[in-house]
Design a protein around this motif. Structure first.
Motif, short mmCIF file in Angstrom:
data_model
loop_
_atom_site.label_atom_id
_atom_site.label_comp_id
_atom_site.label_asym_id
_atom_site.label_seq_id
_atom_site.Cartn_x
_atom_site.Cartn_y
_atom_site.Cartn_z
N ILE A 308 24.82 54.83 85.66
CA ILE A 308 24.47 54.74 84.24
C ILE A 308 23.94 56.10 83.81
N VAL A 309 24.60 56.67 82.80
CA VAL A 309 24.19 57.96 82.25
C VAL A 309 23.65 57.72 80.84
N ILE A 310 22.45 58.19 80.56
CA ILE A 310 21.84 57.99 79.25
C ILE A 310 21.53 59.36 78.63
N ALA A 311 22.02 59.56 77.43
CA ALA A 311 21.82 60.83 76.72
C ALA A 311 21.12 60.59 75.39
N ALA A 312 20.18 61.44 75.06
CA ALA A 312 19.45 61.34 73.80
C ALA A 312 19.44 62.68 73.09
N LEU A 313 19.74 62.67 71.80
CA LEU A 313 19.61 63.86 70.97
C LEU A 313 19.31 63.47 69.54
N ASP A 314 18.89 64.43 68.75
CA ASP A 314 18.63 64.20 67.33
C ASP A 314 19.93 64.42 66.57
N ASN A 315 20.38 63.40 65.86
CA ASN A 315 21.68 63.47 65.18
C ASN A 315 21.72 64.55 64.11
N LEU A 316 20.59 64.85 63.47
CA LEU A 316 20.57 65.87 62.42
C LEU A 316 20.43 67.28 62.97
N THR A 317 19.88 67.41 64.18
CA THR A 317 19.66 68.74 64.74
C THR A 317 20.75 69.05 65.76
N LYS A 318 20.56 68.71 67.02
CA LYS A 318 21.58 69.02 68.02
C LYS A 318 22.92 68.37 67.70
N GLY A 319 22.90 67.24 67.00
CA GLY A 319 24.14 66.58 66.66
C GLY A 319 24.84 67.12 65.43
N SER A 320 24.18 68.00 64.68
CA SER A 320 24.80 68.50 63.44
C SER A 320 24.29 69.88 63.05
N SER A 321 23.16 69.95 62.32
CA SER A 321 22.72 71.23 61.75
C SER A 321 22.23 72.21 62.81
N GLY A 322 21.55 71.73 63.84
CA GLY A 322 21.14 72.61 64.92
C GLY A 322 22.33 73.17 65.67
#
Length: 347
Positions: A308-322
């Motif tokens: 099981i691999v679990i990944a977390a990121l901020d959708n507005l930052t690393k996922g988009s604007s970052g």
């Protein structure tokens, strides 16, 4: 004087949306970028303080229409417009202007795939042909040399960080991949939608794009199949959470958990923004909120041979604007991490 020593003039189109505001927040502390123009056709004539009061302390240009911007003095333009609109606007911009697009319009290399998933023919095929896919850690050299970079989908980025090294290393069964993903509501944008009203959204969670209909599947198909050298189709179900920010993807694969962890740790050991946790530890959206970091955890399952691999990121930052700013840094010859090293907001 090297270009990296100069202050870069930046334009943001679509500055009244969430990703536009996030770009402004990040660039406000960037040592080598200056926001020279902000466009938001529907709110032209207003100040950013009126549209986003949390930015009122910044000295920012007023909002104008795109047609009012003089692009001759702009070094790079972020385009944070809806898909379909973005391709039409970008096709009309100066051909030598560096652009980072945050929409879906240039992510897919195959025009037929775009038409299938987005419901209309692509209207800027010449631009689409030159666009570089913007998953920074895997397309870094191409991004440096690019004029047009296509930002990834936030869900697509999260799933790829969890899976790309495993597919490349032949460590998992390619026909048995499940991505169960939860995402905050800001990923749906700022426009009014009934299902996003507080009374409709709070105190509940719901799946959407069920049964292989979510458009980010097109990116998974494109990228995973290219890595594997044969078609790869994953099962993917996103869920909308009553939270403003964050994505948590739980990915189920057939493979040796320790080897899976080792492959991810090895692949990302030198990556500033990708943090692989010690084996058995799992990430939380609380620990990446407001940042450009992605946390990845791996654990075994009670069924032997499953991981099981679990990944977390901020959708507005690393996922988009970052991610967009990370790519822009590369395109302008700047330090890739510039403006992006602020720690997550907690609690």
């Amino acid at each position: 004087m090297k270009r990296a020593d100069l202050m870069q003039n930046i334009a943001i189109l679509g500055a009244s949306g969430y990703t536009g505001a996030e770009l402004i927040r990040l660039i406000a502390v960037h040592p080598s970028m200056r926001i020279a123009a902000l466009a938001a056709n529907s709110k032209a004539g207003q100040s950013m303080a009126e549209v986003f009061p949390h930015l009122r302390h910044l000295d920012l240009p007023g909002l104008v229409t795109i047609d009012e911007i003089d692009f001759s003095g702009i070094d790079l333009c972020f385009c944070a417009l809806p898909h379909a609109t973005s391709q039409e606007v970008i096709a009309g911009l100066p051909k030598d202007l560096r652009i980072v697009d945050l929409s879906a319009d240039f992510r897919l290399r195959d025009p037929e795939a775009y038409a299938k998933w987005y419901g209309n023919p692509h209207a800027a095929l010449e631009c689409q042909a030159e666009a570089v896919y913007g998953l920074t850690e895997f397309y870094r050299d191409d991004i440096r040399a690019a004029r047009l970079v296509a930002g990834t989908g936030c869900n697509a980025a999260t799933g790829q960080y969890a899976l790309r090294p495993l597919i490349a290393g032949g460590l998992i069964d390619l026909d048995e991949i499940i991505i169960d993903l939860k995402t905050g509501v800001s990923g749906a944008g700022r426009s009014l939608k009934e299902n996003l009203l507080h009374a409709e959204l709070s105190e509940g969670a719901a799946a959407y794009g069920v049964g292989g209909t979510h458009r980010h599947l097109a990116e998974f198909d494109q990228e995973f199949s290219a890595i594997a050298g044969r078609p790869v189709k994953v099962q993917f179900t996103p869920h909308l959470l009553p939270a403003n920010r964050g994505i948590l993807a739980t990915v189920y694969v057939k493979g040796d958990p320790r080897k899976v962890h080792g492959a991810l740790h090895g692949a990302y050991a030198e990556e500033t923004f990708l943090e692989v946790l010690p084996f058995g530890q799992v990430p939380s959206t609380r620990h990446i909120r407001g940042s450009n970091f992605c946390h990845i955890g791996v654990t075994g399952d009670r069924i032997e041979g499953r991981a099981i691999v679990i990944a977390a990121l901020d959708n507005l930052t690393k996922g988009s604007s970052g991610q967009a700013l990370q790519n822009a840094n590369l395109m302008l010859g700047l330090d890739e991490t510039a403006g992006l090293m602020a720690p997550p907001v907690f609690p």
